[in-house]
Design a protein around this motif. Structure first.
Motif: not given
Ligand SMILES: [Fe+2]
Length: 369
Positions: A338-352
């Motif tokens: 198992s690894v922790p990981c940011e799934l959805y948000v970085d600077k390029e994400a639509l919801i950023y």
């Protein structure tokens, strides 16, 4: 401000590298359409880059925005276009195949059956960044996998399946076995119900790809397909899981990657991972292959400080390129843990949203700058 100045200002505001050519492409798109989402679709640049370019054009009075949110050039803007030698964008996409290069005549029955069977499908929800593709896209994926020899008589892993590719694959009668690993309980139940009702060789299990792959499925499949979240971390883990599921060399993976939420800089880093770390070959990249049906939560999830963005899309504007990768001798998956990981948000994400933390209820854990 000249084109170079606009590009520099966009980089300053978004933190995403922007070239003069990018600005020209948005100008050309705007010269061809007044509808924001059509311009975003055509520009093939991150959402916030396109929006900031238009915002600057508006602030410098080269374009104006009317009450409906339509964007048009002012007389000064028209002059700017002419002096910069920018012509309206033309679209030469083949209308018959929508640019996929795949004829769906042989799958007519499947298209119809799929629509009937999935008419009661669960709605896309923001919790898992969902948004499913059109029926023609699903059929295109089936045809692509089958045409490349990766589906008929094969064991298929579907990592995340709000698109219901597993149901289409089952209905096609081609694969020997399909296993769906999906985080959304609604979809796990839905897919298993359809499989039981129509006697499909499809099984869905609940799975979060941050967790290790169930041991019995390590090295089990011939093919995987997925539509990964687009932070670099999520892309890496998602590919690692898919490849860990494959049974050896000559197996294939399919996935979509957008231009709207992934800059070419990210494409480059990701391609280096595929080739350098995972040691696979990229055999296909088909531009604009995946067309997504507009989802209900779009406007409430994105920035509301641009006047031209809070406009209902008049087309299926969100697209992604289809990648096919093939494993070589010596290919690598990932260590099965198992690894922790940011799934959805970085600077390029639509919801950023710059300077704003993301709504905790939307289950997005943190913003990574
Ligand atoms: Fe075509």
């Amino acid at each position: 401000m000249d084109i170079k100045g606009i590009a520099e200002e966009v980089y300053r505001r978004t933190g995403i590298e922007t070239t003069e050519r990018d600005v020209e492409k948005v100008l050309s798109g705007l010269a061809g359409s007044s509808h924001f989402w059509e311009v975003v679709c055509a520009a093939r640049k991150p959402f916030s880059v396109v929006a900031e370019i238009i915002e600057i054009l508006k602030q410098t009075k080269l374009v104006k925005v009317d009450e409906q949110g339509d964007i048009s050039f002012t007389p000064e803007g028209m002059e700017f276009l002419n002096s910069s030698r920018i012509a309206p964008r033309k679209d030469y996409t083949c209308p018959a195949c929508e640019g996929r290069g795949i004829g769906l005549e042989k799958l007519k029955e499947l298209l119809q059956k799929f629509d009937e069977v999935t008419a009661d499908r669960p709605k896309a929800i923001i919790d898992y960044d969902q948004g499913f593709v059109t029926t023609r896209t699903v059929a295109g994926r089936i045809a692509l996998m089958a045409g490349r020899g990766d589906l008929e008589g094969k064991k298929l892993l579907v990592l995340g399946d709000d698109d219901l590719v597993s149901v289409a694959a089952g209905l096609s009668g081609m694969p020997a076995e399909v296993v769906v690993m999906e985080i959304d309980d609604r979809l796990v139940e839905y897919i298993n119900n359809k499989a039981a009702k129509f006697g499909l060789p499809v099984k869905a299990i609940k799975y979060d790809f941050r967790e290790k792959l169930p041991e019995e499925y390590v090295g089990y499949f011939h093919t995987f397909t997925t539509d990964p979240p687009e932070t670099l971390e999520a892309l890496e883990v998602c590919m690692g899981r898919g490849l860990t599921g494959l049974s050896g060399e000559g197996c294939a993976g399919y996935f979509g990657l957008t231009r709207t939420e992934a800059s070419l800089k990210k494409w480059n880093l990701f391609q280096q991972l595929l080739v350098g770390k995972f040691k696979v070959a990229i055999t296909d990249i088909i531009d604009d292959f995946n067309h997504y049906v507009n989802w209900d939560y779009l406007l409430e999830s994105i920035r509301d400080d641009y006047t031209f963005v809070q406009v209902k899309p008049r087309l299926n504007w969100y697209r992604s390129s289809m990648y096919r990768i093939e494993t070589l001798s010596g290919f690598k998956g990932m260590e099965n843990r198992s690894v922790p990981c940011e799934l959805y948000v970085d600077k390029e994400a639509l919801i950023y949203r710059p300077g704003k933390s993301v709504d905790k209820e939307k289950k997005v854990r943190y913003i990574k700058n």
